[in-house]
Scaffold this active site. Structure first.
Site, PDB file in Angstrom:
ATOM      1  N   LYS A 131     -11.327 -14.962  -4.389  1.00  0.00           N
ATOM      2  CA  LYS A 131     -10.275 -14.392  -5.249  1.00  0.00           C
ATOM      3  C   LYS A 131      -9.812 -15.448  -6.256  1.00  0.00           C
ATOM      4  O   LYS A 131      -9.629 -15.144  -7.436  1.00  0.00           O
ATOM      5  CB  LYS A 131      -9.095 -13.911  -4.392  1.00  0.00           C
ATOM      6  CG  LYS A 131      -9.397 -12.630  -3.617  1.00  0.00           C
ATOM      7  CD  LYS A 131      -8.305 -12.285  -2.603  1.00  0.00           C
ATOM      8  CE  LYS A 131      -8.672 -11.026  -1.806  1.00  0.00           C
ATOM      9  NZ  LYS A 131      -7.675 -10.675  -0.788  1.00  0.00           N
ATOM     10  N   GLN A 168      -2.736 -13.019   2.383  1.00  0.00           N
ATOM     11  CA  GLN A 168      -3.993 -12.566   2.975  1.00  0.00           C
ATOM     12  C   GLN A 168      -3.748 -12.109   4.415  1.00  0.00           C
ATOM     13  O   GLN A 168      -3.124 -12.811   5.211  1.00  0.00           O
ATOM     14  CB  GLN A 168      -5.030 -13.700   2.918  1.00  0.00           C
ATOM     15  CG  GLN A 168      -6.423 -13.304   3.370  1.00  0.00           C
ATOM     16  CD  GLN A 168      -7.096 -12.274   2.465  1.00  0.00           C
ATOM     17  OE1 GLN A 168      -6.828 -12.198   1.273  1.00  0.00           O
ATOM     18  NE2 GLN A 168      -7.969 -11.472   3.032  1.00  0.00           N
ATOM     19  N   ASP A 194      -0.948  -6.317  -4.074  1.00  0.00           N
ATOM     20  CA  ASP A 194      -1.697  -5.603  -3.043  1.00  0.00           C
ATOM     21  C   ASP A 194      -1.113  -4.214  -2.789  1.00  0.00           C
ATOM     22  O   ASP A 194      -1.750  -3.379  -2.146  1.00  0.00           O
ATOM     23  CB  ASP A 194      -1.646  -6.383  -1.715  1.00  0.00           C
ATOM     24  CG  ASP A 194      -2.860  -7.299  -1.526  1.00  0.00           C
ATOM     25  OD1 ASP A 194      -3.950  -6.917  -1.967  1.00  0.00           O
ATOM     26  OD2 ASP A 194      -2.689  -8.375  -0.930  1.00  0.00           O
TER      27      ASP A 194
HETATM   28  N1  GUN Z   1      -7.307  -8.401   4.179  1.00  0.00           N
HETATM   29  C1  GUN Z   1      -8.285  -7.490   4.086  1.00  0.00           C
HETATM   30  N2  GUN Z   1      -8.198  -6.822   2.920  1.00  0.00           N
HETATM   31  C2  GUN Z   1      -7.140  -7.334   2.265  1.00  0.00           C
HETATM   32  C3  GUN Z   1      -6.544  -7.052   1.004  1.00  0.00           C
HETATM   33  O1  GUN Z   1      -6.972  -6.197   0.231  1.00  0.00           O
HETATM   34  N3  GUN Z   1      -5.463  -7.805   0.692  1.00  0.00           N
HETATM   35  C4  GUN Z   1      -4.967  -8.751   1.527  1.00  0.00           C
HETATM   36  N4  GUN Z   1      -3.898  -9.423   1.150  1.00  0.00           N
HETATM   37  N5  GUN Z   1      -5.489  -9.027   2.704  1.00  0.00           N
HETATM   38  C5  GUN Z   1      -6.574  -8.322   3.061  1.00  0.00           C
END
Ligand code: GUN
Length: 286
Positions: free
Chosen positions: A54, A98, A121
Site C-alpha cells: 500500500k 491494518q 477504509d
Molecule cells: N485487512 C484485510 N483487508 C483489509 C482492508 O481492506 N483494510 C484494512 N485496514 N485491513 C484489512
C-alpha cells in the site's frame, strides 16, 4: 466456451494512473500532496506485506505515506493516542488501521476513534451506517473494487440475481449492500447456509468471499455467470482463491483470476479514496 478473464491488474493500474494524474495536477498547481497514514500493530507477516504494498502504491501515485509500525504489546490507550494525533495532523488526509489487530486490542473501539472524514477504509460506524442507507462517504476498498470490476466489465446489475458467499464486515456485508443499492436481488450466504449450491446455482453474479480455498466448484455455478473470487488462501505456499478456477471457468461467462483479480483493486480503491479524502478536506478538486 471458457469464461472471459476479468483483468484486475489492468483495471487497477488504470485507476492508479487516473489517481496519479490528479495528484500531479494538484502538486503542479502548488498544493501539498495527499497523505495516507498506515498503522500496523504486531508481526503478522501478510499484514506487513500488504502495508508495504500500500505504501509503495501511494508513493508511485505521488501520495505521501506515513507508516506507523507498532509492537504487538501496544496498549489500547497507546494506539488510541496515536489515532488522536493522526486525526489532528493536517498532512494526513487518510488513515488506515491494518486488520486484524493482535488479540487484546478492541478493533471496533479503535475503528470508532478514527476521524470519519479520514477513514478511507470505510470501517468507522458512521461510515458503515452511511453505506447502509445508500449515502456512502467512503466505500470499503475491496467491495468498491468488486463493483468497479463489474462496471468496467459491462455487467448489468439492475434486476440481476446476485449471490455473495461470506458475511464479513470487511467484504461480504458491504458488497451485498452495494449490489442491493444497484438494484440486484441479493442473497447473502455464509458458513451456516444450508445447501449452498442451491443458492449459488441461481447467481448471475457470484461473489465468493468466504475465506475457504476452492469452496465454489463448477457444479455450483450457473452457466454464463460472472464470478468474482475474493479469496486469498495460502495453501502449501501457493495462493488459492475461494473458487476452483478450472472447473468454474469452464461454465462461467466471466471470472476473476487469483492472483490478479480483486487483489490489485483493493489498493487501487484505497488510492482513490485517499484522493477523495484529500479533495474533500482541502475543499478543492484534485
Ligand atoms: N485487512 C484485510 N483487508 C483489509 C482492508 O481492506 N483494510 C484494512 N485496514 N485491513 C484489512
Amino acid at each position: 466456451m471458457p469464461a472471459r478473464l476479468i483483468d484486475g491488474k489492468a483495471i487497477g493500474a488504470a485507476i492508479r494512473t487516473e489517481v496519479a494524474a490528479a495528484v500531479a495536477e494538484a502538486v503542479a498547481a502548488g498544493r501539498r500532496p495527499p497523505g495516507l497514514a498506515a498503522v500496523l500493530v504486531g508481526e503478522h507477516p501478510a499484514s506487513h506485506l500488504y502495508v508495504r504494498n500500500k505504501a509503495r502504491a501511494c508513493e508511485e501515485a505521488g501520495i505521501r505515506s506515513f507508516r506507523h509500525l507498532l509492537p504487538a504489546r501496544t496498549s489500547q490507550a497507546g494506539l488510541e493516542g496515536l489515532l488522536a494525533d493522526l486525526n489532528r495532523d493536517e498532512a494526513v488526509d487518510a488513515i488506515l488501521v491494518q486488520l486484524p489487530l493482535p488479540e487484546g486490542l478492541d478493533s471496533r473501539r479503535i475503528l470508532g476513534r478514527l476521524d470519519p472524514a479520514k477513514d478511507v477504509d470505510g470501517f468507522h460506524p458512521e461510515n458503515v451506517g452511511r453505506l447502509t442507507i445508500g449515502r456512502p462517504t467512503f466505500v470499503p476498498c475491496t467491495p468498491a473494487g468488486i463493483l468497479e470490476l463489474l462496471d468496467r466489465s459491462g455487467v448489468e446489475l439492475r434486476g440481476a440475481e446476485a449471490v455473495v458467499v461470506g458475511r464479513s464486515d470487511l467484504v461480504g456485508k458491504p458488497t451485498a449492500l452495494l449490489l442491493l443499492h444497484r438494484h440486484a436481488t441479493v442473497t447473502l450466504c455464509h458458513t451456516r447456509t444450508k445447501d449452498l449450491a442451491a443458492h449459488t446455482h441461481r447467481a448471475q453474479v457470484l461473489v465468493a468471499a468466504a475465506g475457504r480455498p476452492r469452496l465454489v466448484t463448477g457444479a455450483m455455478v450457473r452457466e454464463g455467470a460472472v464470478v468474482i473470487d475474493v479469496g486469498i488462501n495460502r495453501v502449501d505456499g501457493v495462493l488459492i482463491g475461494d473458487v476452483d478456477f478450472a472447473s468454474v471457468a469452464a461454465r462461467a461467462g466471466q471470472i476473476t483470476p487469483v492472483p490478479g483479480g480483486v487483489g490489485p483493486m483493493t489498493i487501487a480503491m484505497l488510492l482513490k479514496n485517499t484522493l477523495l479524502a484529500y479533495t474533500r478536506r482541502t475543499g478543492q478538486p484534485a
